[in-house]
Enzyme design. Structure first.
Site, short mmCIF file in Angstrom:
data_model
loop_
_atom_site.label_atom_id
_atom_site.label_comp_id
_atom_site.label_asym_id
_atom_site.label_seq_id
_atom_site.Cartn_x
_atom_site.Cartn_y
_atom_site.Cartn_z
N GLU A 329 39.71 -67.99 10.46
CA GLU A 329 40.69 -68.01 9.36
C GLU A 329 42.13 -68.20 9.84
O GLU A 329 43.03 -68.44 9.04
CB GLU A 329 40.63 -66.68 8.58
CG GLU A 329 39.34 -66.45 7.80
CD GLU A 329 38.25 -65.79 8.64
OE1 GLU A 329 38.28 -65.88 9.88
OE2 GLU A 329 37.35 -65.17 8.02
N TRP A 443 36.86 -41.15 14.77
CA TRP A 443 36.47 -42.51 15.17
C TRP A 443 36.28 -42.60 16.68
O TRP A 443 37.08 -42.06 17.45
CB TRP A 443 37.56 -43.50 14.78
CG TRP A 443 37.76 -43.64 13.30
CD1 TRP A 443 38.85 -43.24 12.58
CD2 TRP A 443 36.86 -44.24 12.37
NE1 TRP A 443 38.68 -43.54 11.26
CE2 TRP A 443 37.47 -44.15 11.09
CE3 TRP A 443 35.60 -44.83 12.48
CZ2 TRP A 443 36.86 -44.65 9.94
CZ3 TRP A 443 35.00 -45.32 11.33
CH2 TRP A 443 35.62 -45.22 10.08
P1 ADP Z 1 32.79 -64.38 13.94
O1 ADP Z 1 33.00 -63.34 15.02
O2 ADP Z 1 32.49 -63.80 12.62
O3 ADP Z 1 31.89 -65.41 14.43
P2 ADP Z 1 35.34 -65.58 14.51
O4 ADP Z 1 34.86 -66.46 15.57
O5 ADP Z 1 36.34 -66.08 13.56
O6 ADP Z 1 34.15 -65.13 13.64
O7 ADP Z 1 35.80 -64.24 15.20
C1 ADP Z 1 36.90 -63.51 14.84
C2 ADP Z 1 36.77 -62.11 15.35
O8 ADP Z 1 36.49 -62.07 16.73
C3 ADP Z 1 38.01 -61.29 15.19
O9 ADP Z 1 38.14 -60.79 13.89
C4 ADP Z 1 37.78 -60.18 16.22
O10 ADP Z 1 36.94 -59.16 15.71
C5 ADP Z 1 37.03 -60.89 17.30
N1 ADP Z 1 37.95 -61.26 18.39
C6 ADP Z 1 38.53 -62.44 18.63
N2 ADP Z 1 39.28 -62.39 19.75
C7 ADP Z 1 39.18 -61.13 20.24
C8 ADP Z 1 39.71 -60.45 21.37
N3 ADP Z 1 40.49 -61.04 22.27
N4 ADP Z 1 39.36 -59.15 21.53
C9 ADP Z 1 38.57 -58.51 20.66
N5 ADP Z 1 38.03 -59.10 19.58
C10 ADP Z 1 38.32 -60.41 19.36
#
Ligand code: ADP
Length: 538
Positions: A329, A443
């Site tokens: 997004e 948490w």
């Molecule tokens: P999905 O995980 O649903 O396939 P995305 O590829 O759009 O969709 O992933 C976004 C999510 O990935 C973020 O909302 C977050 O939870 C996680 N994310 C992305 N980068 C990081 C990071 N550097 N550290 C931790 N979580 C991350």
């Protein structure tokens, strides 16, 4: 308002980016590896020229402005050509993730109303698993030498573009839709994100900045992150904009294949999810002198949290990981973690702890976080809340109005990530809201537990999930992949965690497995782990 007297109507379009690559960087290399392992070479100029013919052929086949065309391809030159051709001709590129379930793919192509599709020959079986869902016309297949003849009704990519009249790019509107990508459904039904030209252009410019991906025309970029995963994090368009070369790895993303291509193409920058780099680190640990990586200067890692053990492990090989955070997004890059000047001389562990954070927002991206009671949390690195984001490359709605609850009335997008923010607004992701463990009303962050477990010498990978518990509501359960040749016992792992955790935060249960299931984008698939272990919970 007194208006400025500048050419503010000049459109910020991907057309301008494709044209720039064609005019100013035609000789930059595009090295690629085919599914059979063979390596080929084109240039940005050749790909741009082929893109004009692809667009001409698509136009002749009835594809017009606003029409979505699906792609089912790896990181390969024809995908780059589609990245150029479709937005530049006014159509939309809709990248499909071949690792999704056929039912999901059927849903997605219908939801997006895709008109045509371009498929790599090695993915024909995936295509056929959902091809009944929609009448694609034409179905264009990238046919490789030695493959079976194409079945009736499919068009060979090379024949399709061979005699096509090259299409000159029309001038698009910067707000026109350019691309579609679906959230991968880690959290519920996939939802379509529709990118505008303007959003992707701004994202490509800012993504190249020194404090972001730090890219320039001298670079050769190897996106391990697939071109169907959130625009390959913007690296393709940043490369074209800056005139950087590309190395496109095709389907083989195992450590040896990636390292071989890095050496062969003299790669300077690469990017991918942590699981890829854990495997690469293991290969480098085993054979530190096998590859000449002297050109390689940086790795952008994101998609899930980067464990400090990985930062340390890659540092030992002279490879600096920089962590980024983002979502489909948010185009996707929204923050990058660069060590602040004040920490330049700090001790290594302080630096590692900082680099394990998700970073400071990119210019033009605003962040805030709200706690359960709806209040904004202070930037004190202690209070936890759900991260919200706004900016010129953040979605304002999903296709068809799905998921409207993710958008606030005052124009922010709710990420579902639970974070703390330090005094400089640097993010520390504690969890996705659905992955947090709530034990006895408190948490527990699964990310922190996983990171510490993965720093144990006998642990290769670890994922922590919540399991229901009569007394506490939920308890953490750790799923652990032992490092090859070792057999850690739960007691030693508990002791290791006890150095940093209170007793109530430490898992009672450890499950040892050979591998942790992955999502379609290479992250730990916690939904499957929950299904696997929740039933057996004591
Ligand atoms: P999905 O995980 O649903 O396939 P995305 O590829 O759009 O969709 O992933 C976004 C999510 O990935 C973020 O909302 C977050 O939870 C996680 N994310 C992305 N980068 C990081 C990071 N550097 N550290 C931790 N979580 C991350």
């Amino acid at each position: 308002m007194r208006e400025g007297l500048m050419m503010d109507d000049y459109p910020l379009s991907l057309t301008a980016i494709a044209t720039r690559a064609e005019l100013y960087a035609p000789r930059r290399p595009v090295t690629f590896r085919r599914p059979d392992g063979s390596v080929g070479r084109l240039t940005l100029g050749e790909c741009a020229e082929r893109a004009h013919r692809l667009a001409g052929a698509l136009r002749a086949a009835g594809i017009g402005p606003g029409d979505p065309v699906a792609t089912l391809m790896w990181n390969q030159p024809e995908h780059l050509e589609a990245y150029f051709a479709l937005p530049a001709m006014g159509a939309l590129i809709h990248t499909l993730n071949p690792r999704l379930h056929p039912d999901e793919l059927s849903f997605i192509v219908n939801d997006a109303e895709d008109r045509a599709i371009i498929v790599d020959g090695s993915l024909l079986d995936v295509f056929e698993s959902f091809s009944d869902a929609r009448a694609f016309s034409p179905v264009i297949v990238v046919h490789h030498e030695g493959d079976d003849d194409l079945p009736e009704g499919y068009v060979d990519y090379e024949q399709f573009i061979a005699d096509a009249e090259p299409l000159a790019w029309p001038e698009p509107h910067e707000r026109a839709a350019a691309a579609i990508c679906y959230t991968s459904g880690t959290t519920g039904r996939p939802k379509g994100v529709v990118y505008s030209h303007r959003a992707l252009v701004l994202h490509s410019i800012v993504g190249g900045l020194p404090d972001a991906n730090d890219l320039c025309s001298q670079d050769v970029i190897l996106p391990v992150v697939p071109m169907f995963h959130a625009n390959a994090w913007g690296l393709i368009y940043s490369a074209a904009l800056l005139g950087a070369g590309l190395a496109l790895p095709g389907p083989k993303l195992d450590a040896v294949s990636v390292l071989d291509l890095m050496q062969e193409a003299r790669v300077t920058r690469s990017a991918g999810v942590p699981t890829v780099w854990m495997a690469v680190q293991e290969a480098l640990d085993a054979e530190p002198d096998r590859w000449d990586l002297s050109a390689l200067s940086g790795l952008l890692v994101g998609g899930s949290a980067v464990p400090p053990s990985l930062l340390r492990g890659m540092d030992r090989h002279g490879l600096t990981i920089v962590q980024g955070w983002g979502m489909t997004e948010t185009s996707p890059l929204a923050s990058v973690c660069r060590l602040p000047a004040e920490l330049a001389d700090a001790d290594p562990e302080t630096q590692i702890a900082y680099r394990a954070r998700q970073g400071t927002s990119l210019p033009m991206i605003e962040l805030r976080a709200r706690s359960d009671d709806g209040q904004l949390i202070p930037w004190d690195d202690t209070a936890m809340g759900e991260l919200e984001v706004r900016g010129p490359w953040v979605a304002k709605a999903y296709l068809g109005g799905a998921g409207a609850e993710k958008f606030t009335d005052d124009g922010w997008f709710c990420t579902g990530d639970i974070v703390t923010l330090n005094a400089e607004g640097n993010i520390r992701i504690c969890d996705r809201s659905k992955d947090l463990v709530k034990s006895g009303g408190e948490w527990i962050s699964s990310v922190d537990l996983e990171n510490l477990l993965m720093s144990h010498e006998d642990v290769a990978e670890a994922a922590v999930i919540a399991i229901p518990d009569e007394k506490w509501g939920e308890r953490p359960l750790a799923v652990v992949v032992p490092r090859e040749g070792s057999a850690p016992d739960p007691e030693s792992l508990r002791e290791h965690l006890a150095a940093q955790y209170a007793k109530w935060q430490i898992p009672e249960r450890f499950e040892f497995v050979d591998e942790i299931p992955r999502t379609a984008t290479g992250k730990f698939k916690k939904t499957t782990l929950r299904e696997q272990f929740v039933d057996t919970a004591v």
